[in-house]
Design an enzyme around this catalytic site. Structure first.
Site, PDB file in Angstrom:
ATOM      1  N   GLY A  78      -6.556 -22.083  11.324  1.00  0.00           N
ATOM      2  CA  GLY A  78      -5.982 -21.608  12.575  1.00  0.00           C
ATOM      3  C   GLY A  78      -4.654 -20.924  12.373  1.00  0.00           C
ATOM      4  O   GLY A  78      -3.775 -20.987  13.229  1.00  0.00           O
TER       5      GLY A  78
ATOM      6  N   HIS B 272     -20.729  -7.987  -4.516  1.00  0.00           N
ATOM      7  CA  HIS B 272     -21.763  -7.174  -3.883  1.00  0.00           C
ATOM      8  C   HIS B 272     -21.700  -5.701  -4.304  1.00  0.00           C
ATOM      9  O   HIS B 272     -22.626  -4.943  -4.042  1.00  0.00           O
ATOM     10  CB  HIS B 272     -21.682  -7.301  -2.347  1.00  0.00           C
ATOM     11  CG  HIS B 272     -20.400  -6.827  -1.749  1.00  0.00           C
ATOM     12  ND1 HIS B 272     -19.292  -7.631  -1.636  1.00  0.00           N
ATOM     13  CD2 HIS B 272     -20.048  -5.630  -1.226  1.00  0.00           C
ATOM     14  CE1 HIS B 272     -18.312  -6.952  -1.067  1.00  0.00           C
ATOM     15  NE2 HIS B 272     -18.746  -5.730  -0.803  1.00  0.00           N
TER      16      HIS B 272
ATOM     17  N   VAL C  22       2.485 -16.610  -4.720  1.00  0.00           N
ATOM     18  CA  VAL C  22       2.825 -17.862  -5.397  1.00  0.00           C
ATOM     19  C   VAL C  22       2.871 -18.940  -4.333  1.00  0.00           C
ATOM     20  O   VAL C  22       3.399 -18.722  -3.240  1.00  0.00           O
ATOM     21  CB  VAL C  22       4.167 -17.769  -6.157  1.00  0.00           C
ATOM     22  CG1 VAL C  22       4.008 -16.982  -7.456  1.00  0.00           C
ATOM     23  CG2 VAL C  22       5.263 -17.139  -5.303  1.00  0.00           C
ATOM     24  N   ARG C  23       2.323 -20.123  -4.626  1.00  0.00           N
ATOM     25  CA  ARG C  23       2.160 -21.128  -3.577  1.00  0.00           C
ATOM     26  C   ARG C  23       2.110 -22.537  -4.158  1.00  0.00           C
ATOM     27  O   ARG C  23       1.805 -22.731  -5.336  1.00  0.00           O
ATOM     28  CB  ARG C  23       0.868 -20.857  -2.799  1.00  0.00           C
ATOM     29  CG  ARG C  23      -0.366 -20.870  -3.664  1.00  0.00           C
ATOM     30  CD  ARG C  23      -1.614 -20.401  -2.936  1.00  0.00           C
ATOM     31  NE  ARG C  23      -2.783 -20.435  -3.808  1.00  0.00           N
ATOM     32  CZ  ARG C  23      -3.151 -19.446  -4.617  1.00  0.00           C
ATOM     33  NH1 ARG C  23      -2.439 -18.329  -4.651  1.00  0.00           N
ATOM     34  NH2 ARG C  23      -4.218 -19.556  -5.390  1.00  0.00           N
TER      35      ARG C  23
ATOM     36  N   HIS D 122       0.849  -1.189   0.000  1.00  0.00           N
ATOM     37  CA  HIS D 122       0.000   0.000   0.000  1.00  0.00           C
ATOM     38  C   HIS D 122       0.889   1.245   0.000  1.00  0.00           C
ATOM     39  O   HIS D 122       1.612   1.495   0.961  1.00  0.00           O
ATOM     40  CB  HIS D 122      -0.906   0.017   1.231  1.00  0.00           C
ATOM     41  CG  HIS D 122      -1.931  -1.071   1.250  1.00  0.00           C
ATOM     42  ND1 HIS D 122      -3.001  -1.095   0.389  1.00  0.00           N
ATOM     43  CD2 HIS D 122      -2.046  -2.181   2.035  1.00  0.00           C
ATOM     44  CE1 HIS D 122      -3.749  -2.161   0.645  1.00  0.00           C
ATOM     45  NE2 HIS D 122      -3.189  -2.830   1.622  1.00  0.00           N
TER      46      HIS D 122
ATOM     47  N   HIS E 239      -0.651  -6.594  -5.345  1.00  0.00           N
ATOM     48  CA  HIS E 239      -0.719  -7.862  -4.615  1.00  0.00           C
ATOM     49  C   HIS E 239      -0.072  -8.949  -5.470  1.00  0.00           C
ATOM     50  O   HIS E 239      -0.193  -8.941  -6.707  1.00  0.00           O
ATOM     51  CB  HIS E 239      -2.181  -8.226  -4.347  1.00  0.00           C
ATOM     52  CG  HIS E 239      -2.410  -9.696  -4.119  1.00  0.00           C
ATOM     53  ND1 HIS E 239      -2.871 -10.541  -5.108  1.00  0.00           N
ATOM     54  CD2 HIS E 239      -2.214 -10.471  -3.021  1.00  0.00           C
ATOM     55  CE1 HIS E 239      -2.968 -11.767  -4.632  1.00  0.00           C
ATOM     56  NE2 HIS E 239      -2.568 -11.752  -3.380  1.00  0.00           N
TER      57      HIS E 239
ATOM     58  N   ARG F  81      -1.865 -17.767  11.597  1.00  0.00           N
ATOM     59  CA  ARG F  81      -1.471 -16.631  12.418  1.00  0.00           C
ATOM     60  C   ARG F  81      -2.203 -15.381  11.924  1.00  0.00           C
ATOM     61  O   ARG F  81      -1.957 -14.889  10.820  1.00  0.00           O
ATOM     62  CB  ARG F  81       0.038 -16.438  12.320  1.00  0.00           C
ATOM     63  CG  ARG F  81       0.578 -15.340  13.228  1.00  0.00           C
ATOM     64  CD  ARG F  81       2.109 -15.384  13.230  1.00  0.00           C
ATOM     65  NE  ARG F  81       2.638 -14.400  14.154  1.00  0.00           N
ATOM     66  CZ  ARG F  81       2.969 -13.150  13.801  1.00  0.00           C
ATOM     67  NH1 ARG F  81       2.783 -12.742  12.561  1.00  0.00           N
ATOM     68  NH2 ARG F  81       3.463 -12.320  14.699  1.00  0.00           N
TER      69      ARG F  81
END
Length: 305
Positions: free
Chosen positions: A260, A177, A111-112, A98, A108, A262
């Site tokens: 769960g 929306h 990569v995963r 930002h 943004h 962080r």
């Protein structure tokens, strides 16, 4: 059985995080990333880095995580219910930047790699990721540069890859929306394993490595542009759309919260300052109105079919 080289992917992702953080610090000139190492009680951990209140960037978060679990959450099995109940590994780099100046866009990238395993069966794996750009004031030359860089990252993998992943990005980063695009898009892909592990990993590396080339030249061009209080107010208002998308639709955010994860690292994507106005509309003929009319609509920026 094809070998899934988790270690190679992890080494690349850690190096990518280092390179992006250095490029951001160099462009900012003053701000420095603070590093936070963390462990996940259910398995795994990560390395979160955040730069705050720099000369150029109001907040930049670049996070690496590698987590494991006993069962994939609903966010990961919604489209593949046959994987429910499998153990999993997920590792990746995710970032959101930002800027201070309203004429510099937010960006943004992530990569995963996911791997879902079940005793007695071969692992199911896939890569995902991409990057998108969210301007507050639109410039055609910036949009062209961004999409040309994304296009170039897809070269060598098929003529259909850029248009396919560009369209996927437009469809994904859509605020239903509001009936609005989040920005001008880029490329987005998920569940990608069709080329085999080595070739698909090569594509992921190309996408990750191209991000700096896509974003930093735009920042450099716009960061010294003079702006008014009205420009800043519009930036904060449009940041509200970013928050809405990330909290309502973003699969990465939902996955992290469902597993769960962080919370501080998951929500580092949110801007430090944001504003909402009731039923606000831009004045016709203004640059604010032009953002909606020209840039916040799916568009073929490269003039290709």
């Amino acid at each position: 059985m094809e070998n899934i080289e988790i270690g190679r992917v992890k080494d690349f992702l850690l190096g990518l995080q280092d390179r992006i953080c250095k490029a951001v610090e160099d462009e900012d000139g003053a701000g420095r990333f603070q590093e936070d190492l963390w462990d996940r009680p259910q398995g795994g951990g990560g390395r979160t880095r955040v730069l705050s209140n720099g000369n150029v960037f109001e907040q930049a978060g670049v996070a690496f995580s590698h987590v494991q679990g006993d069962a994939l959450p609903p966010a990961a099995t919604q489209k593949r219910p046959e994987l429910a109940g499998r153990q999993f590994q997920a590792l990746g780099v995710s970032l959101v930047i930002h800027p201070q100046n309203p004429f510099v866009p937010t960006s943004h990238m992530n990569v995963r790699l996911f791997s879902a395993e079940k005793p007695g069966e071969k692992p199911v794996w896939w890569f995902g990721g991409g990057y998108d750009l969210t301007p507050y004031y639109g410039f055609e030359e910036d949009a062209l540069h961004w999409h040309e860089t994304a296009h170039n990252a897809c070269q060598g993998f098929g003529d259909d890859i850029y248009p396919r992943f560009k369209s996927w990005c437009d469809e994904y980063f859509y605020i239903r929306h509001r009936d609005e695009q989040r920005g001008i898009g880029g490329i987005f892909f998920d569940d990608l394993n069709e080329w085999g592990f080595a070739r698909t990993f090569e594509f992921l590396q190309g996408v990750g490595n191209s991000y700096i080339d896509a974003y930093i030249p735009i920042v450099n061009k716009r960061k010294s542009t003079e702006y008014t209080d009205q420009n800043r107010e519009f930036q904060l208002y449009r940041r509200g759309r970013y928050v809405e998308f990330n909290l309502v639709y973003d699969r990465g955010t939902i996955f992290g919260l469902q597993t769960g994860g962080r919370t501080e690292s998951i929500l580092m994507s949110l801007p430090p300052k944001v504003a909402w106005r009731y039923n606000w509309q831009p004045e016709p003929g203004t640059e604010e109105a032009r953002l909606y009319e020209v840039f916040l609509k799916p568009k073929n920026w490269l003039g290709e079919e």
